[in-house]
Design a protein around this motif. Structure first.
Motif, mmCIF file in Angstrom:
data_model
loop_
_atom_site.group_PDB
_atom_site.id
_atom_site.type_symbol
_atom_site.label_atom_id
_atom_site.label_comp_id
_atom_site.label_asym_id
_atom_site.label_seq_id
_atom_site.Cartn_x
_atom_site.Cartn_y
_atom_site.Cartn_z
ATOM 1 N N ALA A 188 -39.110 -75.478 -65.137
ATOM 2 C CA ALA A 188 -37.868 -76.233 -65.019
ATOM 3 C C ALA A 188 -37.959 -77.550 -65.778
ATOM 4 N N LEU A 189 -39.085 -78.236 -65.674
ATOM 5 C CA LEU A 189 -39.268 -79.500 -66.386
ATOM 6 C C LEU A 189 -39.295 -79.271 -67.900
ATOM 7 N N LYS A 190 -40.004 -78.243 -68.331
ATOM 8 C CA LYS A 190 -40.113 -77.955 -69.758
ATOM 9 C C LYS A 190 -38.782 -77.539 -70.371
ATOM 10 N N SER A 191 -37.875 -77.041 -69.554
ATOM 11 C CA SER A 191 -36.590 -76.569 -70.064
ATOM 12 C C SER A 191 -35.587 -77.693 -70.303
ATOM 13 N N ILE A 192 -35.865 -78.901 -69.794
ATOM 14 C CA ILE A 192 -34.935 -80.023 -69.952
ATOM 15 C C ILE A 192 -34.900 -80.477 -71.403
ATOM 16 N N LYS A 193 -33.718 -80.434 -72.009
ATOM 17 C CA LYS A 193 -33.554 -80.803 -73.415
ATOM 18 C C LYS A 193 -33.257 -82.288 -73.601
ATOM 19 N N ALA A 194 -32.687 -82.933 -72.586
ATOM 20 C CA ALA A 194 -32.313 -84.341 -72.692
ATOM 21 C C ALA A 194 -33.557 -85.232 -72.793
ATOM 22 N N LYS A 195 -33.387 -86.375 -73.443
ATOM 23 C CA LYS A 195 -34.462 -87.358 -73.529
ATOM 24 C C LYS A 195 -34.583 -88.103 -72.203
ATOM 25 N N GLY A 196 -35.813 -88.341 -71.773
ATOM 26 C CA GLY A 196 -36.006 -88.988 -70.484
ATOM 27 C C GLY A 196 -36.780 -90.291 -70.548
ATOM 28 N N LEU A 197 -36.409 -91.198 -69.668
ATOM 29 C CA LEU A 197 -37.164 -92.432 -69.432
ATOM 30 C C LEU A 197 -37.496 -92.440 -67.951
ATOM 31 N N ILE A 198 -38.768 -92.297 -67.629
ATOM 32 C CA ILE A 198 -39.197 -92.152 -66.235
ATOM 33 C C ILE A 198 -39.868 -93.447 -65.797
ATOM 34 N N MET A 199 -39.342 -94.072 -64.750
ATOM 35 C CA MET A 199 -39.847 -95.375 -64.325
ATOM 36 C C MET A 199 -40.177 -95.414 -62.834
ATOM 37 N N PRO A 200 -41.397 -95.030 -62.471
ATOM 38 C CA PRO A 200 -41.829 -95.193 -61.081
ATOM 39 C C PRO A 200 -42.327 -96.614 -60.839
ATOM 40 N N SER A 201 -42.461 -96.971 -59.581
ATOM 41 C CA SER A 201 -43.077 -98.247 -59.219
ATOM 42 C C SER A 201 -44.556 -98.008 -58.941
ATOM 43 N N LYS A 202 -45.382 -98.919 -59.396
ATOM 44 C CA LYS A 202 -46.827 -98.813 -59.203
ATOM 45 C C LYS A 202 -47.207 -98.646 -57.733
ATOM 46 N N THR A 203 -46.414 -99.249 -56.832
ATOM 47 C CA THR A 203 -46.780 -99.281 -55.412
ATOM 48 C C THR A 203 -45.828 -98.480 -54.518
ATOM 49 N N ASP A 204 -45.023 -97.599 -55.124
ATOM 50 C CA ASP A 204 -44.104 -96.764 -54.344
ATOM 51 C C ASP A 204 -44.928 -95.808 -53.476
ATOM 52 N N LEU A 205 -44.635 -95.767 -52.196
ATOM 53 C CA LEU A 205 -45.408 -94.955 -51.266
ATOM 54 C C LEU A 205 -44.899 -93.529 -51.126
ATOM 55 N N TYR A 206 -43.692 -93.234 -51.614
ATOM 56 C CA TYR A 206 -43.205 -91.858 -51.452
ATOM 57 C C TYR A 206 -42.696 -91.206 -52.728
ATOM 58 N N PHE A 207 -42.251 -91.979 -53.731
ATOM 59 C CA PHE A 207 -42.045 -91.435 -55.069
ATOM 60 C C PHE A 207 -43.164 -92.031 -55.923
ATOM 61 N N THR A 208 -44.336 -91.444 -55.858
ATOM 62 C CA THR A 208 -45.531 -92.076 -56.410
ATOM 63 C C THR A 208 -45.609 -91.958 -57.928
#
Length: 339
Positions: free
Chosen positions: A269-289
């Motif tokens: 599913a991830l490999k099938s995404i054609k759109a360009k992505g900018l992924i920004m997690p927080s260094k200290t996020d406890l549940y979206f790590t």
């Protein structure tokens, strides 16, 4: 001119858990509707458009500037503005409200854009937390409609640990003496306050607590005052409905882009995404790590990873800390302006 909530009536609308006889999507628009640079910015958990939830990124001089883009903000189903347990008449109101998936939300938002606003393509979908999960779902549900997506403190699939975390506040609500299986006749104060207290520890990084950031530069004398006012007050004072909160958690817990078209194959599913992505997690996020984000980026075709260097945990992505807003805004600006 200040944007106001608008409401689109879908009529009879099928959702994952059944049907809504007259589904409604709440939204706001900013800028020139003839601008083909369309930005979609949906809400996350525990916020409302009417309370200015998206204002930290939308506005003149901000990263999502209406002078540069046509910005459309959407309220999730179950947030109390779009169709929700609290505003849906019988027989689907309250605890009888059907389960609504992220895909249902995306299909509804797509209908507003195409049928009502005349949008032919979305330049970028930006979202924080549950809004970020919608940003991930958009290019999966409508792969040729979205050019770019920016999930902030979020993920393409709710991890087992994230699901387990959500069981805590959910259990506190469901077990409270005034929730009454969702049939309460007045605000379930015990349930809402217990929910808030269980949730509060997860929102920030451990260092944030160690450095007593909860005192908010003297605004609160102690931790309990902070929890009482900022967390209990967030849900009680802002008239959040308990059934709405539980319904939103259910959407969140079952978030997974791979169940839409790849039979549960997450990597595919991830490999099938054609759109360009900018992924920004927080260094200290406890549940979206950030570790989960690193894995996702490794499978995406065209995506950049920028970790927010913050002790504010999950809330680093939601407008709580000005330096984090500046970091996020800089990275989004570069991403949107790149060829």
């Amino acid at each position: 001119m200040q944007a106001v909530n608008q409401y689109y009536h879908h009529g009879r609308f099928k959702v994952a858990g059944g049907v809504l006889p007259d589904a409604v999507t709440a939204y706001r628009t900013y800028g020139d509707p003839n601008n083909d640079k369309v930005i979609v910015f949906p809400t996350c958990f525990g916020v409302k458009l009417a309370l200015g939830s998206q204002d930290y990124l939308v506005g003149e001089g901000k990263v999502l500037d209406p002078n540069k883009y046509f910005v459309v903000t959407f309220a999730l189903f179950c947030n109390g503005e779009s169709s929700s347990p609290s505003n849906t008449p019988a027989p689907y109101g309250g605890p009888y409200f059907p389960f609504v998936s992220y895909e249902d939300n995306i299909r509804a938002q797509h209908a507003v854009l195409t049928k009502h606003l005349g949008v032919r393509k979305v330049f970028c979908v930006v979202g924080f937390s549950m809004g970020g999960q919608q940003a991930y779902h958009w290019p999966v549900v409508f792969p040729d409609f979205v050019e770019r997506f920016v999930p902030i403190c979020s993920s393409a699939r709710t991890s087992p640990h994230n699901q387990c975390f959500l069981e805590g506040p959910k259990a506190a609500m469901l077990a409270s003496k005034d929730f009454d299986d969702g049939h309460y006749q007045s605000t379930p104060q015990h349930g809402l306050r217990a929910f808030a207290r269980v949730y509060s520890a997860w929102a920030y990084g451990q260092t944030w607590f160690r450095e007593h950031k909860y005192l908010m530069d003297g605004e609160y004398p102690d931790l309990n005052s902070f929890i009482r006012e900022r967390w209990e007050g967030r849900f009680v004072a802002n008239n959040w409905d308990a059934n709405d909160m539980i319904a939103l958690l259910n959407t969140w817990q079952k978030g997974d882009i791979s169940i839409i078209r790849d039979g549960g194959d997450y990597e595919k599913a991830l490999k099938s995404i054609k759109a360009k992505g900018l992924i920004m997690p927080s260094k200290t996020d406890l549940y979206f790590t950030p570790e989960d984000s690193e894995t996702e980026v490794s499978h995406l075709r065209d995506a950049k990873l920028h970790v927010i260097p913050s002790i504010w945990g999950h809330f680093a992505g939601g407008g709580a800390n000005p330096p984090d807003i500046a970091f996020i805004s800089e990275k989004i600006t570069d991403f949107l302006e790149a060829s």
